[in-house]
Design a protein around this motif. Structure first.
Motif, PDB file in Angstrom:
ATOM      1  N   MET A  14       0.836  -1.204   0.000  1.00 46.74           N
ATOM      2  CA  MET A  14       0.000   0.000   0.000  1.00 46.74           C
ATOM      3  C   MET A  14       0.871   1.254   0.000  1.00 46.74           C
ATOM      4  SD  MET A  14      -2.936  -1.146   2.754  1.00 46.74           S
ATOM      5  CE  MET A  14      -3.635   0.502   2.901  1.00 46.74           C
ATOM      6  N   TYR A  15       1.921   1.222   0.805  1.00 43.73           N
ATOM      7  CA  TYR A  15       2.812   2.387   0.884  1.00 43.73           C
ATOM      8  C   TYR A  15       3.553   2.584  -0.431  1.00 43.73           C
ATOM      9  CZ  TYR A  15       6.081   5.744   2.880  1.00 43.73           C
ATOM     10  OH  TYR A  15       6.795   6.885   3.142  1.00 43.73           O
ATOM     11  N   LYS A  16       4.004   1.486  -0.997  1.00 37.06           N
ATOM     12  CA  LYS A  16       4.708   1.546  -2.281  1.00 37.06           C
ATOM     13  C   LYS A  16       3.800   2.141  -3.361  1.00 37.06           C
ATOM     14  CE  LYS A  16       6.812  -2.263  -3.315  1.00 37.06           C
ATOM     15  NZ  LYS A  16       7.018  -3.642  -3.817  1.00 37.06           N
ATOM     16  N   GLU A  17       2.556   1.727  -3.371  1.00 34.77           N
ATOM     17  CA  GLU A  17       1.617   2.219  -4.386  1.00 34.77           C
ATOM     18  C   GLU A  17       1.340   3.714  -4.216  1.00 34.77           C
ATOM     19  OE1 GLU A  17      -1.721  -0.396  -4.087  1.00 34.77           O
ATOM     20  OE2 GLU A  17      -0.671  -2.065  -5.067  1.00 34.77           O
ATOM     21  N   ILE A  18       1.355   4.209  -2.985  1.00 32.50           N
ATOM     22  CA  ILE A  18       1.195   5.649  -2.763  1.00 32.50           C
ATOM     23  C   ILE A  18       2.366   6.405  -3.387  1.00 32.50           C
ATOM     24  CG2 ILE A  18       1.266   7.472  -1.005  1.00 32.50           C
ATOM     25  CD1 ILE A  18      -0.429   5.640   0.783  1.00 32.50           C
ATOM     26  N   ILE A  19       3.577   5.927  -3.152  1.00 36.33           N
ATOM     27  CA  ILE A  19       4.767   6.555  -3.742  1.00 36.33           C
ATOM     28  C   ILE A  19       4.660   6.565  -5.263  1.00 36.33           C
ATOM     29  CG2 ILE A  19       7.272   6.389  -4.044  1.00 36.33           C
ATOM     30  CD1 ILE A  19       6.695   7.140  -1.227  1.00 36.33           C
ATOM     31  N   PHE A  20       4.308   5.422  -5.833  1.00 36.02           N
ATOM     32  CA  PHE A  20       4.189   5.321  -7.291  1.00 36.02           C
ATOM     33  C   PHE A  20       3.121   6.284  -7.822  1.00 36.02           C
ATOM     34  CE2 PHE A  20       5.630   0.567  -7.554  1.00 36.02           C
ATOM     35  CZ  PHE A  20       6.901   0.941  -7.145  1.00 36.02           C
ATOM     36  N   SER A  21       1.995   6.356  -7.107  1.00 32.05           N
ATOM     37  CA  SER A  21       0.890   7.193  -7.597  1.00 32.05           C
ATOM     38  C   SER A  21       1.253   8.676  -7.560  1.00 32.05           C
ATOM     39  CB  SER A  21      -0.378   6.937  -6.771  1.00 32.05           C
ATOM     40  OG  SER A  21      -0.242   7.422  -5.447  1.00 32.05           O
ATOM     41  N   GLY A  73      10.373   5.046  -7.941  1.00 37.29           N
ATOM     42  CA  GLY A  73       9.775   4.810  -6.626  1.00 37.29           C
ATOM     43  C   GLY A  73      10.590   3.850  -5.777  1.00 37.29           C
ATOM     44  N   MET A  74      11.055   2.766  -6.390  1.00 39.74           N
ATOM     45  CA  MET A  74      11.858   1.794  -5.642  1.00 39.74           C
ATOM     46  C   MET A  74      13.204   2.392  -5.231  1.00 39.74           C
ATOM     47  SD  MET A  74       9.855  -0.694  -5.242  1.00 39.74           S
ATOM     48  CE  MET A  74      10.997  -1.823  -4.443  1.00 39.74           C
ATOM     49  N   SER A  75      13.729   3.282  -6.041  1.00 36.08           N
ATOM     50  CA  SER A  75      14.985   3.956  -5.697  1.00 36.08           C
ATOM     51  C   SER A  75      14.800   4.841  -4.468  1.00 36.08           C
ATOM     52  CB  SER A  75      15.480   4.798  -6.873  1.00 36.08           C
ATOM     53  OG  SER A  75      15.760   3.990  -7.989  1.00 36.08           O
TER      54      SER A  75
END
Length: 203
Positions: A115-122, A143-145
């Protein structure tokens, strides 16, 4: 109880500490322990949940409170960095001992982290769509960086170091926004107080 467990896990490892030792050290009973936690595994999960819930809540607040992707990213990064000061023992213990978690807890952790990763991506995608962030940057790699760079702070951050956690957060914001922002957005920084606050240098 959690604070006592953190101290004991840091000193002796997850399997090196029994429930009996935890309750003895914090002056409670086994009944008191099992009133709050069904097992040591659940305790380890709760230790992780403290800090992932904090950053997730702060990220959701940033999205709700801010109109600009740049400002959202700034607030997300600052709260992300701050977690390494607020929950440093929790994070250290989790990364050292998480291999001992049972599958149901692992899945619950993965769900929140996703969920947190998807927020960063969005937010990155929104920044690209609105012309604030560079369109040539791949969203997932970028985002992963960001996640990888900030996450590594738990390895080196010290509360008695030369920079406060707020100063470190500002450095991360500057590094990441300088990489994300378009040239036009950097030049427009003078009209954006949330950029000026971090003293971004614009040629």
């Amino acid at each position: 109880m959690i604070e006592t467990s953190l101290t004991l896990f840091e000193q002796h490892g997850f399997h090196g500490v029994s429930v009996n030792e935890i309750v003895k050290e914090c002056g409670t009973s086994k009944g008191g322990f099992y009133h709050h936690f069904s097992s040591k595994d659940e305790l380890l999960f709760v230790i992780h949940d403290y800090f992932i819930s904090y950053v997730l809540t702060k990220a959701q607040e940033a999205i709700s409170a801010s109109a600009h992707p740049t400002e959202k990213m700034q607030k997300i990064i600052q709260s992300f960095v701050k977690v390494f000061d607020l929950y440093k023992p929790h994070i250290s213990v989790f990364y050292q001992e998480s291999i001992y978690l049972k599958p149901p807890y692992v899945e619950a952790i993965k769900k929140k982290r996703q969920m947190y990763k998807e927020i960063i991506f969005s937010v990155i995608q929104e920044g690209i769509d609105k012309g604030e962030f560079r369109s040539e940057l791949p969203v997932e790699i970028t985002g992963m960086s960001i996640l990888g760079m900030v996450n590594w702070s738990y390895k080196w951050y010290k509360r008695d170091g030369g920079k406060t956690i707020e100063e470190i957060g500002e450095i991360y914001v500057d590094l990441i926004l300088q990489a994300l922002l378009t040239d036009k957005q950097k030049k427009d920084a003078i009209t954006q107080p949330y950029l000026l606050k971090n003293q971004m240098v614009v040629d």
